[in-house]
Design an enzyme around this catalytic site. Structure first.
Site, PDB file in Angstrom:
ATOM      1  N   GLY A  27       0.818  -1.208   0.000  1.00 29.81           N
ATOM      2  CA  GLY A  27       0.000   0.000   0.000  1.00 29.81           C
ATOM      3  C   GLY A  27       0.848   1.253   0.000  1.00 29.81           C
ATOM      4  O   GLY A  27       1.885   1.315   0.654  1.00 29.81           O
ATOM      5  N   ARG A  88       1.015  -5.219  -5.624  1.00 37.28           N
ATOM      6  CA  ARG A  88       1.198  -6.480  -4.916  1.00 37.28           C
ATOM      7  C   ARG A  88       1.359  -7.579  -5.954  1.00 37.28           C
ATOM      8  O   ARG A  88       0.557  -7.679  -6.882  1.00 37.28           O
ATOM      9  CB  ARG A  88       0.010  -6.754  -3.989  1.00 37.28           C
ATOM     10  CG  ARG A  88      -0.057  -5.801  -2.800  1.00 37.28           C
ATOM     11  CD  ARG A  88      -1.237  -6.100  -1.890  1.00 37.28           C
ATOM     12  NE  ARG A  88      -1.160  -5.350  -0.651  1.00 37.28           N
ATOM     13  CZ  ARG A  88      -1.637  -4.116  -0.497  1.00 37.28           C
ATOM     14  NH1 ARG A  88      -2.220  -3.518  -1.501  1.00 37.28           N
ATOM     15  NH2 ARG A  88      -1.530  -3.503   0.670  1.00 37.28           N
ATOM     16  N   ASP A 119       5.301  -4.994   6.307  1.00 38.40           N
ATOM     17  CA  ASP A 119       5.851  -6.300   6.673  1.00 38.40           C
ATOM     18  C   ASP A 119       5.747  -7.323   5.544  1.00 38.40           C
ATOM     19  O   ASP A 119       6.605  -8.192   5.400  1.00 38.40           O
ATOM     20  CB  ASP A 119       5.213  -6.834   7.952  1.00 38.40           C
ATOM     21  CG  ASP A 119       3.697  -6.912   7.873  1.00 38.40           C
ATOM     22  OD1 ASP A 119       3.133  -6.556   6.825  1.00 38.40           O
ATOM     23  OD2 ASP A 119       3.080  -7.337   8.866  1.00 38.40           O
ATOM     24  N   THR A 142       4.115   2.601   5.891  1.00 36.18           N
ATOM     25  CA  THR A 142       2.728   2.159   6.021  1.00 36.18           C
ATOM     26  C   THR A 142       1.999   3.100   6.968  1.00 36.18           C
ATOM     27  O   THR A 142       2.551   3.498   8.002  1.00 36.18           O
ATOM     28  CB  THR A 142       2.634   0.722   6.560  1.00 36.18           C
ATOM     29  OG1 THR A 142       1.288   0.438   6.953  1.00 36.18           O
ATOM     30  CG2 THR A 142       3.542   0.489   7.739  1.00 36.18           C
ATOM     31  N   ASP A 144      -0.318   2.383   8.890  1.00 35.03           N
ATOM     32  CA  ASP A 144      -0.785   1.687  10.090  1.00 35.03           C
ATOM     33  C   ASP A 144       0.179   1.799  11.270  1.00 35.03           C
ATOM     34  O   ASP A 144      -0.208   1.554  12.415  1.00 35.03           O
ATOM     35  CB  ASP A 144      -1.015   0.201   9.789  1.00 35.03           C
ATOM     36  CG  ASP A 144      -2.165  -0.024   8.829  1.00 35.03           C
ATOM     37  OD1 ASP A 144      -3.056   0.842   8.762  1.00 35.03           O
ATOM     38  OD2 ASP A 144      -2.163  -1.054   8.132  1.00 35.03           O
ATOM     39  N   ASP A 146       2.518  -0.211  12.235  1.00 38.76           N
ATOM     40  CA  ASP A 146       2.388  -1.490  12.938  1.00 38.76           C
ATOM     41  C   ASP A 146       3.577  -2.435  12.734  1.00 38.76           C
ATOM     42  O   ASP A 146       3.435  -3.646  12.876  1.00 38.76           O
ATOM     43  CB  ASP A 146       1.106  -2.199  12.489  1.00 38.76           C
ATOM     44  CG  ASP A 146       1.101  -2.519  11.000  1.00 38.76           C
ATOM     45  OD1 ASP A 146       1.941  -1.963  10.255  1.00 38.76           O
ATOM     46  OD2 ASP A 146       0.259  -3.322  10.569  1.00 38.76           O
ATOM     47  N   MET A 186      -8.733   3.177   8.470  1.00 38.78           N
ATOM     48  CA  MET A 186      -7.953   2.005   8.073  1.00 38.78           C
ATOM     49  C   MET A 186      -7.236   1.383   9.270  1.00 38.78           C
ATOM     50  O   MET A 186      -6.961   2.059  10.265  1.00 38.78           O
ATOM     51  CB  MET A 186      -6.967   2.372   6.975  1.00 38.78           C
ATOM     52  CG  MET A 186      -7.622   2.593   5.623  1.00 38.78           C
ATOM     53  SD  MET A 186      -6.435   2.913   4.309  1.00 38.78           S
ATOM     54  CE  MET A 186      -7.491   2.734   2.872  1.00 38.78           C
ATOM     55  N   ARG A 188      -6.456  -2.922   9.455  1.00 38.17           N
ATOM     56  CA  ARG A 188      -7.071  -4.251   9.480  1.00 38.17           C
ATOM     57  C   ARG A 188      -6.749  -5.020  10.754  1.00 38.17           C
ATOM     58  O   ARG A 188      -7.610  -5.613  11.368  1.00 38.17           O
ATOM     59  CB  ARG A 188      -6.616  -5.046   8.259  1.00 38.17           C
ATOM     60  CG  ARG A 188      -7.153  -4.490   6.955  1.00 38.17           C
ATOM     61  CD  ARG A 188      -6.734  -5.335   5.777  1.00 38.17           C
ATOM     62  NE  ARG A 188      -7.246  -4.793   4.535  1.00 38.17           N
ATOM     63  CZ  ARG A 188      -7.004  -5.310   3.338  1.00 38.17           C
ATOM     64  NH1 ARG A 188      -6.254  -6.393   3.235  1.00 38.17           N
ATOM     65  NH2 ARG A 188      -7.499  -4.748   2.258  1.00 38.17           N
TER      66      ARG A 188
END
Length: 339
Positions: A27, A88, A119, A142, A144, A146, A186, A188
């Site tokens: 992303g 991707r 990741d 990213t 996120d 994370d 966003m 997940r």
């Protein structure tokens, strides 16, 4: 350059490094262009050639390479998205696909690769480097935030500010009409974006995958908060929350409480776009330069991270296999401020 000595392989200077490739994968995130710029200019400053690999690992398989000069990366520091495109690649998950990618790297004369992504991108780099003798260095990009081993990922601050700005505007209409807005952001499997944006906008409820008492908090707000005061309310929901997305949770709430005036807003991909914040531009610049320096020092299969605003090297194996934990104090703060 400050580093974490426990996670660095000191192998001396590399005398073979002449050309590096750089790609973005997974992303997109605001600040990726700033990282591309930093990698390119740092490499050129060290007398290295740079090639951009377009469309991530799929572009590596298809041989989509372009030489990058100092001028090629001018004027991209402030832009969102990625000038190299991203994708991707299912083909890269196969040995046949990775073999094609390797052959193209050899043909192009690429000695090492900097990959900017999350990741999943680092997992691909780790597998590829174990099969073929080529070093990879990762830069975490990213929204996120994370990734294990770094306190910060490129794009997170920009996305956070985008969410806050959007919810502030939604809050105006929520107050005007006395409505509850269920706003999905966003994330997940990671709720940090939802949690921090919720605290920043004063959301009455924040639903994230990492919390186990979402239903109780939500029910308490409805019964003791909204119904009692008859005012507006903001519920921030991470798209990966176990109760479901905003549409599902809102539908359930309306069924159980038909008197509520509920609206749903899914912010979606607007969170990925836009000009990166100053924080993202600076972080991307630091990480980009650090990635090139790591390759020159022959650091293999590591991710560049930031801890306490200092550069650290994190083995890919740790970055992709260990879980990023959320700060429980933030959850406590949210509950305290809305009890």
């Amino acid at each position: 350059m400050p580093n974490n000595p426990s996670t660095i392989q000191q192998t001396g200077k590399s005398s073979q490094l002449k050309k590096i490739g750089v790609l973005t994968s997974g992303g997109d995130a605001p600040g990726m262009n700033a990282a591309i710029r930093a990698v390119t200019r740092a490499a050129i400053a060290k007398d290295l050639k740079v090639v951009g690999i377009q469309s991530g690992y799929q572009g590596m398989i298809q041989g989509k390479f372009r030489d990058l000069s100092w001028r090629d990366v001018s004027g991209i520091l402030h832009t969102g998205g990625t000038m190299l495109k991203t994708a991707r690649s299912k083909e890269f998950m196969t040995k046949t696909g990775r073999k094609k990618a390797w052959q193209n790297l050899v043909k192009e004369g690429v000695d090492a690769v900097v990959v900017i992504g999350g990741d999943g991108s680092f997992t691909g780099a780790l597998v590829f480097s174990e099969e073929y003798d080529i070093p990879f260095v990762g830069i975490p990009g990213t929204i996120d935030n994370d990734i294990f081993g770094t306190e910060y990922t490129i794009g997170y601050d920009s996305a956070l500010n985008t969410v806050v700005q959007a919810v502030d505007k939604i809050k105006d209409t929520a107050v005007s009409h006395g409505r509850i807005f269920f706003i999905e952001v966003m994330g997940r499997e990671a709720g940090l974006l939802a949690l921090n944006s919720g605290i920043a906008v004063g959301a009455e409820v924040i639903l994230i995958p990492e919390s186990t008492d979402d239903q109780k908090v939500f029910d308490r707000f409805i019964s003791k908060g909204y119904k009692r005061r008859k005012t507006s309310g903001i519920v921030i929901i991470a798209e990966g929350d176990e109760m479901g997305g905003a549409l599902k949770i809102a539908a359930k709430a309306e069924k159980e409480n038909p008197d509520l005036d509920i609206r749903v807003s899914i912010l979606g991909h607007m969170q990925r776009g836009g000009s990166p914040t100053a924080k993202d531009r600076i972080a991307a610049s630091k990480m980009g330069v650090a990635a090139v320096e790591a390759l020159i020092d022959n650091q293999l299969n590591i991710m560049i991270g930031l801890r306490h605003d200092q550069v650290v090297h994190v083995p890919f194996a740790d970055a992709v296999k260990l879980n990023h934990s959320i700060d429980e104090n933030l959850i406590k703060i949210q509950h305290m401020l809305n009890s």
